[in-house]
Write a protein that holds these residues in place. Structure first.
Motif, PDB file in Angstrom:
ATOM      1  N   TYR A   1       1.102  -1.498  -0.022  1.00 18.86           N
ATOM      2  CA  TYR A   1      -0.037   0.044   0.278  1.00 18.86           C
ATOM      3  C   TYR A   1       1.136   1.120  -0.069  1.00 18.86           C
ATOM      4  O   TYR A   1       1.559   1.174   0.573  1.00 18.86           O
ATOM      5  CB  TYR A   1      -0.633  -0.271   1.485  1.00 18.86           C
ATOM      6  N   ASP A   2       1.108   2.085  -1.524  1.00 18.74           N
ATOM      7  CA  ASP A   2       2.172   3.512  -0.877  1.00 18.74           C
ATOM      8  C   ASP A   2       0.467   5.035  -1.887  1.00 18.74           C
ATOM      9  O   ASP A   2      -0.728   4.202  -2.369  1.00 18.74           O
ATOM     10  CB  ASP A   2       3.083   2.905  -1.920  1.00 18.74           C
ATOM     11  N   GLU A   3       1.855   5.781  -1.384  1.00 15.62           N
ATOM     12  CA  GLU A   3       1.086   6.997  -2.577  1.00 15.62           C
ATOM     13  C   GLU A   3       0.482   6.991  -3.538  1.00 15.62           C
ATOM     14  O   GLU A   3      -0.749   7.290  -3.447  1.00 15.62           O
ATOM     15  CB  GLU A   3       1.919   8.494  -1.847  1.00 15.62           C
ATOM     16  N   GLN A   6      -2.612   4.372  -2.992  1.00 19.59           N
ATOM     17  CA  GLN A   6      -3.963   5.803  -2.488  1.00 19.59           C
ATOM     18  C   GLN A   6      -4.933   6.907  -3.373  1.00 19.59           C
ATOM     19  O   GLN A   6      -5.391   6.877  -3.675  1.00 19.59           O
ATOM     20  CB  GLN A   6      -3.716   6.064  -1.322  1.00 19.59           C
ATOM     21  N   ARG A  41      -1.464   0.959 -11.694  1.00 18.10           N
ATOM     22  CA  ARG A  41      -1.038   0.500 -10.289  1.00 18.10           C
ATOM     23  C   ARG A  41      -2.463  -0.365 -10.059  1.00 18.10           C
ATOM     24  O   ARG A  41      -1.692  -1.139  -9.226  1.00 18.10           O
ATOM     25  CB  ARG A  41      -0.760   2.043  -9.339  1.00 18.10           C
TER      26      ARG A  41
END
Length: 274
Positions: A1-3, A6, A41
């Motif tokens: 889980y990364d920016e 998100q 992504r």
């Protein structure tokens, strides 16, 4: 889980609603669809091949995909999880209130929360089954739990899983999704259930099919939520006929979301609001 993930998750939900509104698609698309708004992504997160680049766009979903609609979008699955673990109770309560229009009362103050067993000694299904042995809990949990378990194949950030993750003391790191991780694979996820009316389902696809049997109910609940948003108050008993009229008049356009909004804006309740 990364920016980047998100950002893609949030963008998917916003662009999906824009698409429903711009194309006046039916309220049933809140439940299921054959497309999603993805970039590379997010497609990687969903394990959908053939999507490249950072631009989010409309992508046709492969046959049999569990995605499609709002329920299985990662943004929704994340905010209805309990931090880093899933909670069928939180997700069930959200579905009952926001999608089905059948909210349940809050739990009694003296009832402890059900915490997941990260060691994998007991599954969340086993824990909730014991929770239902309390008469104070059983009536609501018979409604909440089966619906919440329909989404149990999705982890806390909306990724698909077949097994739970468990922590085993002194276990060696294992390889999962091309990276080394500290958890181990635990019991298989069980996402089936039986609804209070006796209808059984074996996972999210069958659960969506059950919801789509009553598309007018989906449109009605959307109209009620829209009413609350537009007027700043929930519908009262005297508003019932106006909401029924909004839904009936939208039927000619397959309960299109834009039509529902236009009918609400033309309704007496909205025009005469103070």
């Amino acid at each position: 889980y990364d920016e980047p993930l998100q950002d893609a998750m949030l963008r998917e939900t916003r662009m999906y609603f824009d698409e429903l509104l711009d194309s006046n698609l039916s309220a049933r698309y809140l439940i299921d669809a054959d497309f999603a708004m993805l970039n590379e992504r997010l497609a990687e997160h969903y394990k959908i091949e053939g999507v490249q680049g950072v631009q989010t766009r409309k992508v046709q979903l492969p046959a049999g995909s569990p995605r499609g609609g709002l329920l299985t979008q990662a943004s929704v699955l994340k905010v209805t999880a309990n931090g880093t673990v899933t909670s069928p109770v939180l997700r069930g309560v959200w579905l009952l209130d926001r999608i089905l229009g059948s909210p349940v009362p809050p739990p009694p103050a003296n009832v402890p929360a059900v915490e997941p067993d990260i060691r994998g000694a007991t599954t969340i299904r086993e824990q909730l089954a014991k929770h239902q042995q309390s008469a104070a809990c059983a009536s609501c949990h018979r409604k909440i739990d089966p619906i919440g378990f329909s989404l149990e194949n999705f982890d806390a950030v909306g990724g698909w899983r077949e097994k739970y993750r468990i922590m085993v003391p002194d276990a060696k790191p294992m390889r999962d999704n091309n990276r080394w991780v500290s958890y181990q694979h635990g019991p298989a996820v069980e996402s089936g259930g039986v609804l209070p009316d006796g209808q059984a389902f074996a996972g999210i696809r069958e659960f969506k099919s059950i919801l789509l049997q009553d598309q007018a109910a989906i449109a009605t609940n959307f109209a009620k939520k829209l009413f609350t948003y537009a007027l700043g108050r929930p519908p009262e008993f005297g508003d019932r006929r106006q909401i029924e009229g909004i839904v009936q008049r939208s039927e000619a356009n397959d309960h299109g979301l834009r039509t529902l909004i236009e009918e609400l804006a033309a309704s007496e309740a909205f025009v005469s609001r103070e």
